[in-house]
Design a protein around this motif. Sequence first.
Motif, PDB file in Angstrom:
ATOM      1  N   ASP A  43       0.885  -1.217  -0.040  1.00 32.48           N
ATOM      2  CA  ASP A  43       0.013   0.033  -0.101  1.00 32.48           C
ATOM      3  C   ASP A  43       0.913   1.320  -0.046  1.00 32.48           C
ATOM      4  OD1 ASP A  43      -1.839   2.129   0.384  1.00 32.48           O
ATOM      5  OD2 ASP A  43      -2.746   1.019   2.084  1.00 32.48           O
ATOM      6  N   ASP A  44       0.770   1.931  -1.058  1.00 38.33           N
ATOM      7  CA  ASP A  44       1.629   3.190  -1.350  1.00 38.33           C
ATOM      8  C   ASP A  44       0.643   4.574  -1.134  1.00 38.33           C
ATOM      9  OD1 ASP A  44       4.061   1.752  -1.612  1.00 38.33           O
ATOM     10  OD2 ASP A  44       3.804   1.670  -3.769  1.00 38.33           O
ATOM     11  N   SER A  45      -0.387   4.099  -0.738  1.00 36.56           N
ATOM     12  CA  SER A  45      -1.231   5.513  -0.465  1.00 36.56           C
ATOM     13  C   SER A  45      -0.692   6.268   0.252  1.00 36.56           C
ATOM     14  CB  SER A  45      -2.641   4.826   0.247  1.00 36.56           C
ATOM     15  OG  SER A  45      -3.102   3.958  -0.469  1.00 36.56           O
ATOM     16  N   ALA A  46       0.200   6.452   1.205  1.00 40.39           N
ATOM     17  CA  ALA A  46       0.283   7.571   2.084  1.00 40.39           C
ATOM     18  C   ALA A  46       1.379   8.487   1.172  1.00 40.39           C
ATOM     19  CB  ALA A  46       1.176   7.019   3.301  1.00 40.39           C
ATOM     20  N   ALA A  47       2.235   7.921   0.243  1.00 38.74           N
ATOM     21  CA  ALA A  47       3.019   8.494  -0.659  1.00 38.74           C
ATOM     22  C   ALA A  47       2.100   9.307  -1.698  1.00 38.74           C
ATOM     23  CB  ALA A  47       4.083   7.657  -1.476  1.00 38.74           C
ATOM     24  N   HIS A  48       0.873   9.314  -1.801  1.00 34.68           N
ATOM     25  CA  HIS A  48       0.272   9.926  -2.560  1.00 34.68           C
ATOM     26  C   HIS A  48      -1.134  11.033  -1.927  1.00 34.68           C
ATOM     27  CE1 HIS A  48       1.651   7.852  -6.302  1.00 34.68           C
ATOM     28  NE2 HIS A  48       1.874   6.749  -5.175  1.00 34.68           N
ATOM     29  N   ALA A  49      -0.561  11.047  -0.908  1.00 38.78           N
ATOM     30  CA  ALA A  49      -1.665  12.077   0.095  1.00 38.78           C
ATOM     31  C   ALA A  49      -1.741  13.304  -0.674  1.00 38.78           C
ATOM     32  CB  ALA A  49      -1.376  12.029   1.466  1.00 38.78           C
ATOM     33  N   GLY A  50      -3.085  13.923  -1.141  1.00 40.04           N
ATOM     34  CA  GLY A  50      -3.136  15.216  -1.666  1.00 40.04           C
ATOM     35  C   GLY A  50      -3.344  15.058  -3.138  1.00 40.04           C
ATOM     36  N   HIS A  51      -3.134  13.839  -3.624  1.00 42.05           N
ATOM     37  CA  HIS A  51      -3.197  13.451  -5.066  1.00 42.05           C
ATOM     38  C   HIS A  51      -4.938  13.686  -5.415  1.00 42.05           C
ATOM     39  CE1 HIS A  51      -3.815  10.739  -8.349  1.00 42.05           C
ATOM     40  NE2 HIS A  51      -2.572  11.352  -8.925  1.00 42.05           N
ATOM     41  N   ALA A  52      -5.089  14.136  -6.369  1.00 42.33           N
ATOM     42  CA  ALA A  52      -6.524  14.424  -6.593  1.00 42.33           C
ATOM     43  C   ALA A  52      -7.280  13.137  -6.760  1.00 42.33           C
ATOM     44  CB  ALA A  52      -6.724  14.916  -8.252  1.00 42.33           C
ATOM     45  N   GLY A  53      -6.750  11.877  -7.148  1.00 44.47           N
ATOM     46  CA  GLY A  53      -7.239  10.599  -7.094  1.00 44.47           C
ATOM     47  C   GLY A  53      -7.470  10.174  -5.815  1.00 44.47           C
ATOM     48  N   ALA A  54      -6.846  10.585  -5.008  1.00 50.12           N
ATOM     49  CA  ALA A  54      -6.797   9.877  -3.632  1.00 50.12           C
ATOM     50  C   ALA A  54      -7.916  10.568  -2.649  1.00 50.12           C
ATOM     51  CB  ALA A  54      -5.411  10.200  -2.547  1.00 50.12           C
ATOM     52  N   ALA A  55      -8.457  11.550  -3.353  1.00 45.93           N
ATOM     53  CA  ALA A  55      -9.634  12.398  -2.708  1.00 45.93           C
ATOM     54  C   ALA A  55     -10.930  11.440  -2.876  1.00 45.93           C
ATOM     55  CB  ALA A  55     -10.060  13.751  -3.641  1.00 45.93           C
ATOM     56  N   SER A  56     -11.090  10.424  -3.759  1.00 43.50           N
ATOM     57  CA  SER A  56     -11.865   9.597  -3.797  1.00 43.50           C
ATOM     58  C   SER A  56     -12.123   8.368  -2.499  1.00 43.50           C
ATOM     59  CB  SER A  56     -12.118   8.872  -5.221  1.00 43.50           C
ATOM     60  OG  SER A  56     -11.256   7.956  -5.254  1.00 43.50           O
ATOM     61  N   GLY A  57     -11.117   8.291  -1.875  1.00 41.42           N
ATOM     62  CA  GLY A  57     -10.754   7.205  -1.084  1.00 41.42           C
ATOM     63  C   GLY A  57     -10.185   5.927  -1.477  1.00 41.42           C
ATOM     64  N   GLY A  58      -9.963   5.928  -2.904  1.00 40.07           N
ATOM     65  CA  GLY A  58      -9.321   4.657  -3.331  1.00 40.07           C
ATOM     66  C   GLY A  58      -7.764   4.697  -3.107  1.00 40.07           C
ATOM     67  N   GLY A  59      -7.188   3.730  -2.928  1.00 37.39           N
ATOM     68  CA  GLY A  59      -5.608   3.669  -2.528  1.00 37.39           C
ATOM     69  C   GLY A  59      -4.761   3.363  -3.561  1.00 37.39           C
ATOM     70  N   HIS A  60      -3.716   3.542  -3.609  1.00 36.81           N
ATOM     71  CA  HIS A  60      -2.441   3.255  -4.335  1.00 36.81           C
ATOM     72  C   HIS A  60      -1.725   2.299  -4.049  1.00 36.81           C
ATOM     73  CE1 HIS A  60      -3.490   7.541  -5.343  1.00 36.81           C
ATOM     74  NE2 HIS A  60      -2.578   7.482  -6.342  1.00 36.81           N
ATOM     75  N   TYR A  61      -1.570   1.136  -4.803  1.00 41.64           N
ATOM     76  CA  TYR A  61      -0.830  -0.094  -4.706  1.00 41.64           C
ATOM     77  C   TYR A  61       0.233  -0.704  -5.786  1.00 41.64           C
ATOM     78  CZ  TYR A  61      -4.660  -0.499  -1.571  1.00 41.64           C
ATOM     79  OH  TYR A  61      -5.758   0.114  -0.608  1.00 41.64           O
ATOM     80  N   ASN A  62       1.164  -1.274  -5.382  1.00 40.86           N
ATOM     81  CA  ASN A  62       2.086  -2.003  -5.917  1.00 40.86           C
ATOM     82  C   ASN A  62       1.908  -3.473  -5.877  1.00 40.86           C
ATOM     83  OD1 ASN A  62       3.566  -0.044  -7.559  1.00 40.86           O
ATOM     84  ND2 ASN A  62       4.638   0.740  -5.527  1.00 40.86           N
ATOM     85  N   LEU A  63       1.880  -4.237  -6.974  1.00 39.53           N
ATOM     86  CA  LEU A  63       1.783  -5.715  -6.830  1.00 39.53           C
ATOM     87  C   LEU A  63       2.825  -6.253  -7.468  1.00 39.53           C
ATOM     88  CD1 LEU A  63       0.054  -8.416  -6.245  1.00 39.53           C
ATOM     89  CD2 LEU A  63      -1.370  -7.596  -8.206  1.00 39.53           C
TER      90      LEU A  63
END
Length: 90
Positions: free
Chosen positions: A24-44
Amino acid sequence: MTRLDQLQSRLTATLSPVVCELHDDSAAHAGHAGAASGGGHYNLKIISHQFEGLNRISRHRLVYDAIGDMMHTEVHALAIVALAPSEIPT
């Protein structure tokens, strides 16, 4: 069950991977427009026998199919490395 656990569970149940490393890399994308929806950023990184003989696009489709509706609600971005076991150096 956390969102990360749910994703991991679906991937494992559907693709029976030899390796499934999901971060889960969501914390690195805080403030990103896409993060506003609540969806996370992940590496797999996933290695599965089901990827043998498939091209990259077909492998990614299998991953997206495995996580299903979560891709549209819980996941904003997913970086995928999908390999077959035969592609791993010994």
